[in-house]
Design an enzyme around this catalytic site. Sequence first.
Site, PDB file in Angstrom:
ATOM      1  N   CYS A 100      -0.838 -27.028  30.812  1.00 50.50           N
ATOM      2  CA  CYS A 100      -0.222 -26.944  31.058  1.00 50.50           C
ATOM      3  C   CYS A 100      -0.189 -26.003  32.598  1.00 50.50           C
ATOM      4  CB  CYS A 100       0.793 -26.316  31.244  1.00 50.50           C
ATOM      5  SG  CYS A 100       1.731 -26.115  29.321  1.00 50.50           S
ATOM      6  N   GLY A 130       0.147 -30.435  34.005  1.00 52.52           N
ATOM      7  CA  GLY A 130       0.993 -31.324  32.901  1.00 52.52           C
ATOM      8  C   GLY A 130       2.503 -32.083  33.713  1.00 52.52           C
ATOM      9  N   ASN A 172       0.555 -21.393  29.335  1.00 52.74           N
ATOM     10  CA  ASN A 172      -0.537 -22.105  29.694  1.00 52.74           C
ATOM     11  C   ASN A 172      -1.482 -22.324  28.030  1.00 52.74           C
ATOM     12  OD1 ASN A 172      -3.160 -23.072  32.026  1.00 52.74           O
ATOM     13  ND2 ASN A 172      -2.511 -24.316  29.789  1.00 52.74           N
ATOM     14  N   GLY A 173      -1.572 -23.381  26.915  1.00 57.20           N
ATOM     15  CA  GLY A 173      -3.223 -22.783  26.615  1.00 57.20           C
ATOM     16  C   GLY A 173      -2.131 -23.325  24.746  1.00 57.20           C
ATOM     17  N   TYR A 220     -13.821 -31.256  34.794  1.00 54.40           N
ATOM     18  CA  TYR A 220     -12.437 -33.220  35.467  1.00 54.40           C
ATOM     19  C   TYR A 220     -11.045 -31.884  35.352  1.00 54.40           C
ATOM     20  CZ  TYR A 220      -8.543 -35.615  33.945  1.00 54.40           C
ATOM     21  OH  TYR A 220      -7.727 -36.601  33.903  1.00 54.40           O
TER      22      TYR A 220
END
Length: 496
Positions: free
Chosen positions: A9, A36, A110-111, A262
């Site tokens: 995210c 996301g 996020n996570g 990436y």
Amino acid sequence: MDLHIGEACGVFGVYAPGHPVANLTYLGLYALQHRGQESAGIAVSDGETVTVVKDMGLVTQVFDERRLAPLDGHLAIGHVRYSTTGTSNWRNAQPVYRSVGDAGFALGHNGNLTNTAELAESLGMLPGMAAAQDLADSTTDSDLVGELLARAYAPEVRSDGRDLETALEHVLPDLAGAFTFVLMDDAHLIGVRDRHGFRPLVLGRIEGGWVLASESAALDIVGAHFVRDIEPGEMVVIDAAGVRERRYAEATPKLCLFEFVYFARPDTKLYGQSIHAARQRMGEELARQAPVDAEMVMPVPESGIPAAQGYARAAGIPYGDGLVKNRYVGRTFIQPSQQLRGQGVRLKLNPLPENIKGKRLVVVDDSIVRGTTTRQVVSMLREAGAAEVHFRVSSPPYRWPCFYGMDTGQRSELLAADMSVGEIRDFLGVDSLAYLDLDRLLTATGALPESFCTACLSGEYPVPVPDIDSKHVLEEDGAEPSPVPRAAESPHPSTS
Ligand code: SF4
């Protein structure tokens, strides 16, 4: 990257009275769209009311002038989501909003937490562990955190308005795994990173205010300048009095190494290092580790470009383009029919035969996860007349599933889970194959090697994983059992 694996995210927050905070958040989310693509949302406070707008789709599909115009306020948070827990539907879009009495707060996450079943059970929502696991499976860990915070939120006992901050102080020590949060109530913007800092979060300064963002590149886009990283184990609170920090846990930094390989934008900086420059150094290391006699170095665009540039420079071999990427193919692309499914890769990548024909090629990509796309790319290059294809990957084999917020699917889908490099070489149909060694990759980041999570590459999970089977570790018939992953700290019973 041979497939678009799900990034977790992106989060954004801004406290800036006098600025159009909803529009700034829209721009910030647009800059973070790569993290996301399934849903997007913004929450705004005008000092009295918190308003949330969220929907499925890309930022530009969810928001337009009509939807942004009424979102007046001095403080906002935003979120773009790719589902890693919970199904992909509107209810799971974020920010999560909870009302508590007359007040309320919004949360963007996020996570991925690793103790959702325990948390669900602690809420007493369901009686037994199995049922708690059902709950953990049927909703998002972010919802669970929202519920925990709502229960710890006590507006009636605080007179200074710091209810959300107090609730966080109660709840954060109980959370395990990966979490970077942006949160807000009507008057405060808060940023939090877990004690390992798996996912990034930076603080920026904008005239008259402050910005929080997953990546520094999002600061650039809204005209803010980078101040510092939010530290692992730190909570930052921003309100009319300014910024105040507090450490709620001792930091043990383990930033996701794949942010460098990436996920993060090349124009982002992490640990003070340019991601683009680090990826070029990965290519240089790869050239030193796995040289090959060839006539042209080419990337798999776009993910392999910086590493291919580095490889070519270090090897003294000309860099060239052998594949053209269609810039407009996004995740929303729908295959027209089963018959055309085989054309899928060609819709994204098409070879340049005049650059390839008769040449011995070094083809560079940053990673191979499932290998299906890579195999088709190799086949296209052969059809276009390549004399030799030497594949070079600027990260080690991706062997273990991620439990900290990257959706790589089942372990059985990971090409390297049960195959040797020689077997992968044969599967891809290349003349030679080499992956960058982990120690060289860590050196190329320019940051401290011990400050990274490397679990998907090494099997060393910095936080014990709840149950390796929850990622569906399947041993195919006749396959050698895979080695059991090692927890670097206290090993989980199911893995020891
Ligand atoms: S397991 Fe891999 S993808 Fe997941 S946080 Fe660790 S390094 Fe990143």
